[in-house]
Design a protein around this motif. Structure first.
Motif, PDB file in Angstrom:
ATOM      1  N   VAL A 167       2.308  13.255  -3.475  1.00  0.00           N
ATOM      2  CA  VAL A 167       3.494  12.959  -2.677  1.00  0.00           C
ATOM      3  C   VAL A 167       4.731  13.580  -3.334  1.00  0.00           C
ATOM      4  CG1 VAL A 167       4.955  11.109  -1.764  1.00  0.00           C
ATOM      5  CG2 VAL A 167       2.465  10.844  -1.773  1.00  0.00           C
ATOM      6  N   ASN A 203      -3.444   7.645   3.496  1.00  0.00           N
ATOM      7  CA  ASN A 203      -3.968   7.101   2.245  1.00  0.00           C
ATOM      8  C   ASN A 203      -3.580   5.643   2.022  1.00  0.00           C
ATOM      9  OD1 ASN A 203      -5.150   9.581   0.696  1.00  0.00           O
ATOM     10  ND2 ASN A 203      -3.198  10.297   1.516  1.00  0.00           N
ATOM     11  N   ALA A 204      -2.730   5.095   2.888  1.00  0.00           N
ATOM     12  CA  ALA A 204      -2.297   3.701   2.746  1.00  0.00           C
ATOM     13  C   ALA A 204      -2.814   2.812   3.872  1.00  0.00           C
ATOM     14  CB  ALA A 204      -0.765   3.637   2.707  1.00  0.00           C
ATOM     15  N   HIS A 248       2.160   8.602  -6.075  1.00  0.00           N
ATOM     16  CA  HIS A 248       1.145   9.562  -6.480  1.00  0.00           C
ATOM     17  C   HIS A 248       1.743  10.965  -6.630  1.00  0.00           C
ATOM     18  CE1 HIS A 248      -2.262   6.843  -4.739  1.00  0.00           C
ATOM     19  NE2 HIS A 248      -1.780   6.393  -5.886  1.00  0.00           N
ATOM     20  N   SER A 258       0.818  -1.202   0.000  1.00  0.00           N
ATOM     21  CA  SER A 258       0.000   0.000   0.000  1.00  0.00           C
ATOM     22  C   SER A 258       0.855   1.257   0.000  1.00  0.00           C
ATOM     23  CB  SER A 258      -0.936  -0.020   1.212  1.00  0.00           C
ATOM     24  OG  SER A 258      -1.804   1.084   1.199  1.00  0.00           O
ATOM     25  N   VAL A 259       1.943   1.253   0.762  1.00  0.00           N
ATOM     26  CA  VAL A 259       2.828   2.419   0.812  1.00  0.00           C
ATOM     27  C   VAL A 259       3.575   2.583  -0.510  1.00  0.00           C
ATOM     28  CG1 VAL A 259       4.905   3.352   1.907  1.00  0.00           C
ATOM     29  CG2 VAL A 259       3.066   2.425   3.311  1.00  0.00           C
ATOM     30  N   HIS A 294       0.904  12.470   4.425  1.00  0.00           N
ATOM     31  CA  HIS A 294       0.495  12.259   3.036  1.00  0.00           C
ATOM     32  C   HIS A 294       0.335  10.781   2.674  1.00  0.00           C
ATOM     33  CE1 HIS A 294       1.113  16.534   2.214  1.00  0.00           C
ATOM     34  NE2 HIS A 294       2.279  16.439   2.833  1.00  0.00           N
ATOM     35  N   ILE A 295       1.296   9.947   3.038  1.00  0.00           N
ATOM     36  CA  ILE A 295       1.248   8.550   2.636  1.00  0.00           C
ATOM     37  C   ILE A 295       0.435   7.704   3.614  1.00  0.00           C
ATOM     38  CG2 ILE A 295       2.640   6.490   2.208  1.00  0.00           C
ATOM     39  CD1 ILE A 295       4.855   8.274   1.206  1.00  0.00           C
ATOM     40  N   ALA A 326       1.172   4.230  -2.787  1.00  0.00           N
ATOM     41  CA  ALA A 326       0.802   5.595  -2.419  1.00  0.00           C
ATOM     42  C   ALA A 326       1.932   6.589  -2.676  1.00  0.00           C
ATOM     43  CB  ALA A 326       0.379   5.652  -0.950  1.00  0.00           C
ATOM     44  N   LYS A 327       3.177   6.166  -2.502  1.00  0.00           N
ATOM     45  CA  LYS A 327       4.274   7.139  -2.642  1.00  0.00           C
ATOM     46  C   LYS A 327       4.550   7.510  -4.090  1.00  0.00           C
ATOM     47  CE  LYS A 327       8.319   4.064  -2.865  1.00  0.00           C
ATOM     48  NZ  LYS A 327       9.597   3.711  -2.191  1.00  0.00           N
TER      49      LYS A 327
END
Length: 324
Positions: free
Chosen positions: A218, A239-240, A215, A208-209, A235-236, A212-213
Protein backbone atom coordinates in the motif's frame (compact mmCIF):
# COMPACT_ATOMS: atom_id res chain seq x y z
CA UNK A 1 38.22 -28.45 -30.80
CA UNK A 2 36.90 -31.09 -28.38
CA UNK A 3 33.17 -31.38 -27.77
CA UNK A 4 31.96 -30.09 -24.38
CA UNK A 5 31.27 -32.80 -21.84
CA UNK A 6 27.69 -32.43 -20.53
CA UNK A 7 28.72 -34.19 -17.31
CA UNK A 8 31.39 -31.59 -16.54
CA UNK A 9 29.87 -28.60 -14.63
CA UNK A 10 32.37 -26.19 -16.17
CA UNK A 11 31.45 -27.27 -19.69
CA UNK A 12 27.76 -27.14 -18.80
CA UNK A 13 28.04 -23.53 -17.62
CA UNK A 14 30.19 -22.42 -20.56
CA UNK A 15 28.23 -24.24 -23.28
CA UNK A 16 25.46 -21.62 -23.44
CA UNK A 17 21.87 -22.43 -24.25
CA UNK A 18 20.78 -22.17 -20.61
CA UNK A 19 23.31 -24.59 -19.14
CA UNK A 20 23.63 -22.69 -15.86
CA UNK A 21 19.85 -22.44 -15.58
CA UNK A 22 19.46 -26.14 -16.27
CA UNK A 23 22.03 -27.00 -13.61
CA UNK A 24 20.40 -24.75 -11.04
CA UNK A 25 16.98 -26.17 -11.86
CA UNK A 26 18.20 -29.73 -11.53
CA UNK A 27 19.88 -28.99 -8.19
CA UNK A 28 16.71 -27.36 -6.87
CA UNK A 29 14.55 -30.28 -7.93
CA UNK A 30 17.01 -32.76 -6.46
CA UNK A 31 16.85 -30.97 -3.12
CA UNK A 32 13.06 -31.07 -3.17
CA UNK A 33 12.63 -27.31 -3.19
CA UNK A 34 10.52 -27.29 -6.36
CA UNK A 35 11.04 -25.37 -9.56
CA UNK A 36 12.97 -22.17 -9.39
CA UNK A 37 11.24 -18.92 -10.37
CA UNK A 38 11.43 -18.38 -14.08
CA UNK A 39 12.32 -22.01 -14.75
CA UNK A 40 10.46 -24.13 -17.26
CA UNK A 41 8.30 -25.79 -14.58
CA UNK A 42 7.55 -22.70 -12.51
CA UNK A 43 3.87 -22.31 -11.56
CA UNK A 44 1.74 -19.35 -10.56
CA UNK A 45 1.31 -18.87 -6.81
CA UNK A 46 -2.23 -19.30 -5.56
CA UNK A 47 -4.04 -16.40 -3.93
CA UNK A 48 -5.76 -16.38 -0.55
CA UNK A 49 -9.14 -16.99 -2.20
CA UNK A 50 -7.95 -19.95 -4.27
CA UNK A 51 -6.30 -21.45 -1.21
CA UNK A 52 -9.49 -20.95 0.78
CA UNK A 53 -11.63 -22.59 -1.91
CA UNK A 54 -9.15 -25.46 -2.08
CA UNK A 55 -9.56 -26.02 1.68
CA UNK A 56 -13.33 -25.54 1.71
CA UNK A 57 -13.94 -28.20 -0.92
CA UNK A 58 -12.23 -30.73 1.34
CA UNK A 59 -13.98 -29.67 4.53
CA UNK A 60 -16.96 -31.95 5.30
CA UNK A 61 -18.51 -29.29 7.56
CA UNK A 62 -18.58 -26.83 4.67
CA UNK A 63 -19.94 -29.39 2.21
CA UNK A 64 -22.79 -30.51 4.48
CA UNK A 65 -23.78 -26.99 5.53
CA UNK A 66 -23.59 -25.71 1.94
CA UNK A 67 -25.86 -28.52 0.73
CA UNK A 68 -28.39 -27.80 3.48
CA UNK A 69 -28.36 -24.07 2.69
CA UNK A 70 -28.70 -24.74 -1.04
CA UNK A 71 -31.77 -26.90 -0.34
CA UNK A 72 -33.28 -24.22 1.91
CA UNK A 73 -32.71 -21.51 -0.70
CA UNK A 74 -34.28 -23.75 -3.34
CA UNK A 75 -37.48 -24.34 -1.37
CA UNK A 76 -37.58 -20.67 -0.38
CA UNK A 77 -37.61 -19.70 -4.05
CA UNK A 78 -39.87 -22.52 -5.26
CA UNK A 79 -41.73 -24.08 -2.31
CA UNK A 80 -44.14 -25.75 -4.72
CA UNK A 81 -41.40 -28.20 -5.66
CA UNK A 82 -41.99 -30.23 -2.49
CA UNK A 83 -45.28 -28.82 -1.14
CA UNK A 84 -48.37 -28.74 -3.32
CA UNK A 85 -50.83 -27.39 -0.72
CA UNK A 86 -51.82 -23.87 0.28
CA UNK A 87 -50.35 -22.74 3.62
CA UNK A 88 -53.35 -20.46 4.24
CA UNK A 89 -56.00 -23.09 3.50
CA UNK A 90 -57.23 -24.55 6.79
CA UNK A 91 -59.92 -26.96 7.96
CA UNK A 92 -61.02 -26.55 11.59
CA UNK A 93 -62.42 -30.09 11.59
CA UNK A 94 -58.81 -31.37 11.46
CA UNK A 95 -57.41 -29.03 14.13
CA UNK A 96 -54.44 -30.51 16.08
CA UNK A 97 -54.73 -33.88 14.36
CA UNK A 98 -51.53 -35.86 13.88
CA UNK A 99 -49.86 -37.30 10.83
CA UNK A 100 -52.12 -38.53 8.02
CA UNK A 101 -51.57 -39.74 4.45
CA UNK A 102 -50.62 -36.68 2.43
CA UNK A 103 -50.08 -34.63 5.60
CA UNK A 104 -46.95 -36.08 7.24
CA UNK A 105 -46.55 -33.33 9.87
CA UNK A 106 -50.22 -33.20 10.93
CA UNK A 107 -52.34 -30.06 11.42
CA UNK A 108 -52.11 -26.99 13.65
CA UNK A 109 -54.72 -25.41 15.92
CA UNK A 110 -56.47 -23.81 12.92
CA UNK A 111 -56.46 -26.99 10.86
CA UNK A 112 -53.66 -25.82 8.55
CA UNK A 113 -51.17 -28.34 7.16
CA UNK A 114 -48.00 -28.08 9.27
CA UNK A 115 -45.81 -29.55 6.51
CA UNK A 116 -46.92 -26.95 3.96
CA UNK A 117 -46.50 -24.09 6.43
CA UNK A 118 -43.05 -25.34 7.44
CA UNK A 119 -41.93 -25.42 3.80
CA UNK A 120 -43.37 -22.00 2.98
CA UNK A 121 -41.95 -20.54 6.20
CA UNK A 122 -38.44 -20.88 4.80
CA UNK A 123 -39.10 -18.05 2.34
CA UNK A 124 -39.62 -15.35 5.00
CA UNK A 125 -36.71 -16.49 7.16
CA UNK A 126 -34.22 -16.77 4.28
CA UNK A 127 -35.36 -13.43 2.84
CA UNK A 128 -34.94 -11.62 6.15
CA UNK A 129 -31.57 -13.25 6.83
CA UNK A 130 -30.05 -12.62 3.41
CA UNK A 131 -31.35 -9.06 2.98
CA UNK A 132 -30.46 -8.00 6.52
CA UNK A 133 -26.98 -9.47 6.22
CA UNK A 134 -26.38 -7.80 2.85
CA UNK A 135 -27.58 -4.44 4.17
CA UNK A 136 -25.59 -4.61 7.41
CA UNK A 137 -22.45 -5.80 5.62
CA UNK A 138 -22.68 -3.08 2.97
CA UNK A 139 -23.42 -0.25 5.40
CA UNK A 140 -21.02 -1.39 8.09
CA UNK A 141 -18.29 -2.32 5.63
CA UNK A 142 -18.36 1.04 3.86
CA UNK A 143 -18.55 3.17 7.03
CA UNK A 144 -15.94 1.10 8.87
CA UNK A 145 -13.62 1.00 5.88
CA UNK A 146 -13.75 4.76 5.42
CA UNK A 147 -13.19 5.35 9.14
CA UNK A 148 -10.20 3.03 9.21
CA UNK A 149 -8.68 4.56 6.08
CA UNK A 150 -9.11 8.27 6.82
CA UNK A 151 -9.07 8.20 10.64
CA UNK A 152 -9.28 11.54 12.44
CA UNK A 153 -12.63 13.05 13.40
CA UNK A 154 -14.53 10.69 11.10
CA UNK A 155 -13.14 7.69 12.92
CA UNK A 156 -13.98 9.18 16.31
CA UNK A 157 -17.53 10.08 15.27
CA UNK A 158 -18.23 6.62 13.89
CA UNK A 159 -16.82 4.93 16.99
CA UNK A 160 -19.06 6.96 19.32
CA UNK A 161 -22.09 6.33 17.09
CA UNK A 162 -21.40 2.59 17.09
CA UNK A 163 -21.11 2.64 20.89
CA UNK A 164 -24.61 4.14 21.11
CA UNK A 165 -26.10 1.36 19.00
CA UNK A 166 -24.16 -1.29 20.92
CA UNK A 167 -25.81 -0.04 24.11
CA UNK A 168 -29.36 -0.76 22.83
CA UNK A 169 -30.69 -4.19 23.92
CA UNK A 170 -31.69 -5.85 20.67
CA UNK A 171 -34.98 -7.39 21.85
CA UNK A 172 -36.04 -4.21 23.62
CA UNK A 173 -35.05 -2.19 20.58
CA UNK A 174 -37.11 -4.49 18.37
CA UNK A 175 -40.14 -4.15 20.63
CA UNK A 176 -39.95 -0.35 20.49
CA UNK A 177 -39.00 0.04 16.83
CA UNK A 178 -41.35 -2.53 15.32
CA UNK A 179 -44.28 -1.47 17.49
CA UNK A 180 -44.00 1.98 15.91
CA UNK A 181 -43.22 0.83 12.36
CA UNK A 182 -46.21 -1.40 11.78
CA UNK A 183 -46.99 -3.53 8.74
CA UNK A 184 -45.92 -7.04 9.63
CA UNK A 185 -43.96 -7.60 6.40
CA UNK A 186 -40.32 -8.57 6.05
CA UNK A 187 -38.97 -5.10 5.22
CA UNK A 188 -39.50 -3.36 8.60
CA UNK A 189 -37.80 -6.35 10.25
CA UNK A 190 -34.92 -6.16 7.75
CA UNK A 191 -34.56 -2.42 8.37
CA UNK A 192 -34.43 -2.89 12.13
CA UNK A 193 -31.79 -5.64 11.91
CA UNK A 194 -29.64 -3.51 9.59
CA UNK A 195 -29.99 -0.57 11.96
CA UNK A 196 -28.62 -2.54 14.92
CA UNK A 197 -26.39 -4.93 12.97
CA UNK A 198 -24.06 -2.59 11.10
CA UNK A 199 -21.91 -1.47 14.11
CA UNK A 200 -20.47 -4.95 14.66
CA UNK A 201 -19.43 -5.32 11.02
CA UNK A 202 -18.24 -1.73 10.98
CA UNK A 203 -15.72 -2.40 13.75
CA UNK A 204 -14.46 -5.52 12.00
CA UNK A 205 -14.04 -3.61 8.72
CA UNK A 206 -12.31 -0.71 10.44
CA UNK A 207 -9.75 -2.92 12.16
CA UNK A 208 -9.11 -4.87 8.98
CA UNK A 209 -8.53 -1.71 6.93
CA UNK A 210 -6.27 -0.19 9.60
CA UNK A 211 -4.10 -3.30 9.47
CA UNK A 212 -4.10 -3.56 5.66
CA UNK A 213 -3.11 0.05 4.98
CA UNK A 214 0.13 -0.41 6.93
CA UNK A 215 1.44 -3.02 4.51
CA UNK A 216 4.37 -2.25 2.24
CA UNK A 217 2.45 -2.74 -1.01
CA UNK A 218 0.00 0.00 0.00
CA UNK A 219 2.83 2.39 0.83
CA UNK A 220 4.50 1.55 -2.48
CA UNK A 221 1.29 2.23 -4.41
CA UNK A 222 0.85 5.52 -2.59
CA UNK A 223 4.43 6.58 -3.39
CA UNK A 224 3.77 5.82 -7.06
CA UNK A 225 0.88 8.29 -7.08
CA UNK A 226 -2.16 6.10 -6.47
CA UNK A 227 -5.17 8.07 -5.21
CA UNK A 228 -7.38 7.23 -2.24
CA UNK A 229 -10.02 5.63 -4.41
CA UNK A 230 -7.57 3.32 -6.13
CA UNK A 231 -5.91 2.41 -2.84
CA UNK A 232 -9.25 1.46 -1.28
CA UNK A 233 -10.71 -0.41 -4.23
CA UNK A 234 -7.64 -2.10 -5.70
CA UNK A 235 -5.21 -2.64 -2.83
CA UNK A 236 -6.83 -2.39 0.60
CA UNK A 237 -10.41 -3.53 -0.02
CA UNK A 238 -9.70 -6.98 -1.53
CA UNK A 239 -7.24 -7.75 1.28
CA UNK A 240 -9.47 -6.49 4.11
CA UNK A 241 -12.82 -7.97 3.09
CA UNK A 242 -12.21 -11.54 4.32
CA UNK A 243 -13.01 -10.86 8.03
CA UNK A 244 -16.19 -9.03 7.01
CA UNK A 245 -17.34 -12.03 4.96
CA UNK A 246 -16.71 -14.38 7.87
CA UNK A 247 -18.62 -12.26 10.39
CA UNK A 248 -21.50 -11.65 7.96
CA UNK A 249 -21.86 -15.37 7.22
CA UNK A 250 -22.12 -16.24 10.91
CA UNK A 251 -24.42 -13.26 11.57
CA UNK A 252 -26.85 -14.46 8.89
CA UNK A 253 -27.91 -17.40 11.03
CA UNK A 254 -28.22 -15.10 14.05
CA UNK A 255 -30.48 -12.73 12.10
CA UNK A 256 -32.78 -15.60 11.11
CA UNK A 257 -33.10 -16.56 14.78
CA UNK A 258 -33.73 -12.91 15.69
CA UNK A 259 -36.56 -12.66 13.15
CA UNK A 260 -38.18 -15.78 14.61
CA UNK A 261 -37.83 -14.34 18.13
CA UNK A 262 -39.44 -11.03 17.17
CA UNK A 263 -42.24 -12.85 15.35
CA UNK A 264 -42.72 -15.09 18.40
CA UNK A 265 -43.31 -12.11 20.70
CA UNK A 266 -45.70 -10.56 18.18
CA UNK A 267 -43.75 -7.56 16.83
CA UNK A 268 -42.01 -9.15 13.84
CA UNK A 269 -43.81 -10.76 10.94
CA UNK A 270 -47.58 -11.03 11.22
CA UNK A 271 -50.24 -13.13 9.48
CA UNK A 272 -50.98 -13.74 6.67
CA UNK A 273 -47.18 -13.94 6.27
CA UNK A 274 -46.04 -17.52 6.88
CA UNK A 275 -43.15 -17.63 9.34
CA UNK A 276 -41.56 -20.22 11.58
CA UNK A 277 -41.66 -17.75 14.47
CA UNK A 278 -45.40 -17.24 14.08
CA UNK A 279 -46.05 -20.98 13.97
CA UNK A 280 -43.87 -21.58 17.03
CA UNK A 281 -45.77 -18.85 18.89
CA UNK A 282 -49.14 -20.36 17.96
CA UNK A 283 -48.00 -23.84 19.00
CA UNK A 284 -46.39 -22.89 22.32
CA UNK A 285 -49.68 -23.10 24.21
CA UNK A 286 -50.55 -26.53 22.79
CA UNK A 287 -47.24 -28.31 23.32
CA UNK A 288 -48.79 -30.92 25.62
CA UNK A 289 -51.81 -31.71 23.45
CA UNK A 290 -50.17 -31.45 20.01
CA UNK A 291 -46.34 -31.35 20.24
CA UNK A 292 -46.01 -31.86 16.48
CA UNK A 293 -47.21 -28.29 15.94
CA UNK A 294 -44.05 -27.02 17.67
CA UNK A 295 -41.60 -29.75 16.72
CA UNK A 296 -41.45 -29.24 12.96
CA UNK A 297 -41.16 -25.44 12.60
CA UNK A 298 -38.76 -25.28 15.56
CA UNK A 299 -36.67 -28.10 14.06
CA UNK A 300 -36.54 -26.34 10.67
CA UNK A 301 -35.44 -23.11 12.34
CA UNK A 302 -32.73 -24.86 14.36
CA UNK A 303 -31.33 -26.68 11.33
CA UNK A 304 -31.24 -23.45 9.30
CA UNK A 305 -29.46 -21.43 11.98
CA UNK A 306 -26.99 -24.25 12.63
CA UNK A 307 -26.21 -24.62 8.92
CA UNK A 308 -25.31 -20.95 8.53
CA UNK A 309 -23.20 -20.91 11.70
CA UNK A 310 -21.33 -24.04 10.57
CA UNK A 311 -20.79 -22.45 7.16
CA UNK A 312 -19.39 -19.32 8.79
CA UNK A 313 -17.03 -21.36 10.95
CA UNK A 314 -15.75 -23.25 7.91
CA UNK A 315 -15.21 -20.03 5.96
CA UNK A 316 -13.40 -18.50 8.94
CA UNK A 317 -11.05 -21.47 9.20
CA UNK A 318 -10.29 -21.27 5.48
CA UNK A 319 -9.70 -17.50 5.31
CA UNK A 320 -7.72 -17.05 8.51
CA UNK A 321 -4.03 -17.78 7.84
CA UNK A 322 -3.38 -18.14 11.59
CA UNK A 323 -5.60 -21.23 11.69
CA UNK A 324 -3.80 -23.05 8.86
Amino acid sequence: MPEPDPHDPKDAIQSGGGGAMSLATGDAEALGTGPVPGGPASGKARSLWSDAWHDLRRNPVFVVSALVIAFLVLIALWPGLIASGNPLQCDLAKAQEGSQPGHPFGFDAQGCDVYTRTVYGARASITVGVCATAGAALLGGVLGGLAGFFGGWWDGLLSRLADIFFGIPIILGGLVFLSVVTGGSVWPVVGFIVLLGWPQISRIARGSVVGAKQHDYVQAARSLGAGNGRLLLRHIGPNAVAPVIVVATIALGTYIALEATLSFVGVGLKPPTVSWGIDISNASGQIRNAPHMLLWPAGALSVTVLAFIMLGDAVRDALDPKLR
